[in-house]
Design an enzyme around this catalytic site. Structure first.
Site, PDB file in Angstrom:
ATOM      1  N   CYS A  82      -4.124 -62.039   6.044  1.00 18.74           N
ATOM      2  CA  CYS A  82      -3.079 -62.387   5.083  1.00 18.74           C
ATOM      3  C   CYS A  82      -3.657 -62.407   3.671  1.00 18.74           C
ATOM      4  CB  CYS A  82      -2.464 -63.735   5.413  1.00 18.74           C
ATOM      5  SG  CYS A  82      -3.621 -65.112   5.237  1.00 18.74           S
ATOM      6  N   CYS A 101      -6.730 -64.519   2.970  1.00 22.03           N
ATOM      7  CA  CYS A 101      -8.005 -63.889   3.336  1.00 22.03           C
ATOM      8  C   CYS A 101      -8.509 -63.007   2.199  1.00 22.03           C
ATOM      9  CB  CYS A 101      -7.840 -63.040   4.599  1.00 22.03           C
ATOM     10  SG  CYS A 101      -7.290 -63.949   6.048  1.00 22.03           S
ATOM     11  N   ASP A 106       1.438 -31.779 -25.208  1.00 23.09           N
ATOM     12  CA  ASP A 106       0.693 -30.724 -25.882  1.00 23.09           C
ATOM     13  C   ASP A 106       1.463 -29.426 -25.657  1.00 23.09           C
ATOM     14  OD1 ASP A 106      -1.546 -29.265 -27.032  1.00 23.09           O
ATOM     15  OD2 ASP A 106      -2.014 -28.692 -24.971  1.00 23.09           O
ATOM     16  N   ASP A 144      -3.867 -30.743 -21.429  1.00 23.37           N
ATOM     17  CA  ASP A 144      -4.782 -30.058 -20.505  1.00 23.37           C
ATOM     18  C   ASP A 144      -6.128 -29.712 -21.114  1.00 23.37           C
ATOM     19  OD1 ASP A 144      -3.940 -28.037 -22.231  1.00 23.37           O
ATOM     20  OD2 ASP A 144      -4.057 -26.498 -20.675  1.00 23.37           O
ATOM     21  N   ASP A 162      -7.159 -32.856 -26.086  1.00 20.16           N
ATOM     22  CA  ASP A 162      -6.105 -33.797 -25.719  1.00 20.16           C
ATOM     23  C   ASP A 162      -6.664 -35.110 -25.175  1.00 20.16           C
ATOM     24  OD1 ASP A 162      -4.022 -31.959 -26.308  1.00 20.16           O
ATOM     25  OD2 ASP A 162      -4.361 -30.960 -24.389  1.00 20.16           O
TER      26      ASP A 162
END
Length: 728
Positions: free
Chosen positions: A18, A21, A421, A620, A624
């Site tokens: 649980c 724990c 971009d 990409d 960037d």
């Protein structure tokens, strides 16, 4: 990003039941000297430990010992460890416990039909005792370990509740004497233990189903590869294949390694890796990814990565890492879990004393206290968030969306601005040289030769376009000397004794180069949406180069989907204003920031955030990366650079801008499931515990409800697996 920081250690934790724990294991790990942070996940049963130093291996014995001291068992989980398959059938302890409990509960089931019969007390005791102290021993062990550590957990609640019911039954039996038939509660203790065992088994199976996406990815890895060495083909275990080996991939087979095609061409099915539903054509010199399915061509693939360094292995590691981390909403659950078990024990004690002292019904008070202890379910609280995160990240990975941390997954649902971009993100990223206009007294072919000489060694898309145009027109361009790239501006060097510059209009102006002779031509090209670069020799502009890059086929629909989701779109580009505006008009983008230097892109994102927006940046390229890091959610195209992917929290495994809307959608659905799970987990306990205390729930019914609660939470999360996405 600190590339020298050691990678986190991942430990497999056994014995957690649980949320309490989870808190105890986390505390134990954080006490180990040298640990900077630790996160424990109940759904994955793992702990991710970040160390403060570089000697992570030296800390491992101390970490394992700390977990053992807390009452659990830990092992180091290897990065490429295979997720466990669900168990095929019911485990024998559960079957045996059910067989012993069934005769105890049958008389209760017969009462509504007017059948009154009861097993002898000695037989009830004989059936209940093995269940209580044999199959229920795990609850005693877990509860004792929690008490020894100064805390509580689900095991403690079950052990206390069932022991009270069992003890009351023994007391009533012995007090009644021979021949009497007292009211006994052996069925409550035995059936509750059996139901909890059954619930934990169902929960375990449901949790394992949330890792189905990981197992599906892991199953893509072939066990062997056919390697050609010295002209002879031999079949080797995948672990013995080395970088540089030539691997033979026959039609219909899975590609066993990452590599580049030496010979042959084929259509490659990468759907399980990128989410792309259609096969992709691949030929000599092009990359292939391990796990993809070869179509109808025979391929010879030169190995570039094996084992843990393959794309598939990295995807599995990143998804597992994201599933192991906690989103911010989990902090509230952790705070509640810290006091949950003690609070339940206090309520149970209050129920006992209230009924005993207030109404004189000590026996009923004890049964109500048992019901309180049994119905309280910290499991549901502990599983509510991680189960949804696991299901959400798993289904996203199957659709080509690699979510690298749970915080990004949670933040994405609040996105109201997406900044894109341009080149390679919204456009195809393969610009072509469509025009080269020299000044009146300059030779066009000489200008092309000079431009290609400057760009020969560059990987920039515009540079490749210049070199390809020169090659297509038979222009032999030697390498220029003293080359120097100026980020965000251009490149310069020397050729045949001339000082050359090739770059943006801004750079030309900064260098004091007169562009007047070609200004009208450049303006006309920019008005047509072309990207323009300038070539200068010995301080004078000698040519203007115009490039065209088509928008990706899905870009317009991607922007339209974002608008339908009430998300504003922004274009942030280093390109000239006219070219950027032309792309924005074509795609329907709301706002344009053009001629932005790489270091200023992050400033644009920051300004949007300061305006009160939750911003996602999609890019990409290396330029960037700062903007991706500055946004609340950075989304990188896997078709771009590794730097961009490292700076982003989410990676799109194929360069399709439509996946951006899918990312927001899966985030919204996952966040909804988290909130639903937490709502029902809280409501279940807030309503169930008082009902049990007031005597409105029998302990057996309470046990069944407790078993059902955590299973329902995981089951609700599993509904995310139905999500199909729309960018396919």
């Amino acid at each position: 990003m600190d590339t020298t920081a050691p990678p986190p250690l991942t430990l497999a934790i056994e014995g957690m039941t649980c949320a309490s724990c989870v808190a105890r294991v986390e505390r134990s790990l954080k006490r180990v000297p040298g640990v900077a942070a630790a996160q424990v996940n109940l759904a994955t049963e793992t702990a991710e430990v970040v160390t403060a130093g570089s000697e992570t291996a030296a800390l491992l014995p101390g970490l394992l010992a700390a977990v053992e001291k807390a009452g659990y068992h830990a092992t180091l989980r290897e990065p490429d460890a295979t997720a466990a398959e669900p168990e095929a059938g019911l485990p024998w302890p559960l079957i045996a416990a059910a067989a012993l409990s069934l005769p105890l509960v049958l008389p209760m089931a017969a009462l509504p039909f007017g059948v009154h019969w009861m097993l002898p007390a000695w037989l009830q005791w004989l059936l209940a005792t093995p269940v209580q102290f044999g199959f229920g021993a795990r609850f005693y062990r877990g509860g004792w370990k929690a008490l020894r550590d100064g805390s509580g957990n689900m095991d403690l609640l079950v052990a206390l509740g069932t022991s009270a019911a069992y003890g009351l039954s023994v007391f009533e039996w012995l007090r009644a004497g021979a021949g009497a038939m007292p009211h006994l509660y052996f069925e409550a203790s035995a059936v509750v233990i059996t139901l909890v065992m059954f619930g934990k088994w169902l929960e375990s199976r449901a949790k394992q189903r949330t890792t189905e996406a990981i197992r599906a990815l892991q199953r893509l890895r072939p066990e062997t590869a056919r390697v050609r060495r010295d002209g002879v083909e031999i079949e080797l275990p995948i672990g013995r294949v080395a970088v540089g080996d030539l691997v033979v991939v026959r039609p219909g087979e899975r590609v066993p390694v990452d590599g580049r095609i030496d010979e042959g061409s084929s259509a490659i099915d990468e759907s399980m890796i990128t989410g792309e539903s259609l096969p992709v054509a691949r030929g000599p010199g092009q990359p292939v990814t391990g796990g993809a399915v070869n179509g109808d061509g025979l391929l010879l693939v030169r190995t570039t990565a094996v084992g843990a360094e393959t794309v598939l292995a990295r995807i599995v590691r990143l998804v597992q890492s994201a599933q192991a981390k906690k989103p911010p909403i989990q902090r509230l659950v952790d705070q509640v879990s810290a006091v949950f078990v003690p609070a339940v024990v206090v309520v149970a004690l209050a129920a006992l004393l209230g009924w005993g002292l207030g109404a004189g019904e000590w026996e009923r008070g004890l049964l109500n206290a048992v019901a309180v202890l049994v119905i309280a379910c910290p499991c549901a609280l502990g599983l509510a968030t991680p189960a949804a995160v696991m299901a959400g990240t798993g289904v996203a990975a199957q659709h080509g969306i690699l979510i690298q941390d749970a915080e990004a997954l949670e933040a994405a649902h609040r996105i109201d601005v997406v900044a894109f971009d341009k080149t390679g993100t919204l456009t195809v990223g393969r610009p072509q040289l469509v025009s080269l206009q020299p000044v009146a007294d300059a030779d066009r072919m000489q200008a092309l030769r000079a431009a290609a000489a400057l760009q020969r060694g560059s990987e920039h898309p515009l540079a490749r376009a210049v070199v390809e145009a020169a090659r297509a027109q038979g222009v032999d361009a030697p390498a220029a000397e003293a080359l120097r790239a100026v980020p965000g501006r251009g490149i310069e060097g020397r050729l045949d004794g001339q000082a050359l510059q090739l770059g943006s209009a801004r750079w030309m102006d900064e260098r004091g180069i007169d562009r007047g002779a070609l200004a009208d031509a450049a303006a006309a090209l920019q008005a047509d949406g072309r990207t323009v670069s300038w070539l200068a020799a010995d301080g004078s502009a000698v040519a203007v180069l115009a490039f065209g890059d088509e928008p990706k086929p899905s870009a317009r629909d991607a922007v339209a989907r974002l608008h339908a989701m009430k998300v504003r779109t922004v274009l942030v580009s280093g390109d000239n204003r006219a070219a950027a505006a032309a792309v924005a008009r074509t795609l329907g983008i709301d706002e344009v920031h053009a001629e932005v230097l790489p270091e200023d892109k992050a400033g644009v994102v920051a300004a949007l955030r300061e305006g009160g927006h939750v911003v996602a940046m999609v890019g990409d390229g290396i330029n960037d990366a700062p903007a991706l890091a500055a946004a609340q959610v950075g989304i990188a195209m896997a078709t771009g650079t590794d730097v961009a992917m490292h700076a982003a929290g989410i990676t799109l495994m194929r360069g399709d801008p439509a996946l951006v809307a899918d990312t927001i959608e899966i985030s919204r659905r996952t966040t909804t499931k988290i909130r639903q799970n937490l709502f029902w987990a809280f409501v279940y306990n807030v309503v169930g515990v008082p009902m049990a205390a007031l005597g409105w729930l029998d302990p057996v019914v309470a046990g069944a409800a407790m078993a059902a609660s955590s299973v329902s939470v995981v089951g609700n999360a599993l509904l995310l697996r139905r999500w199909k996405g729309s960018a396919r």
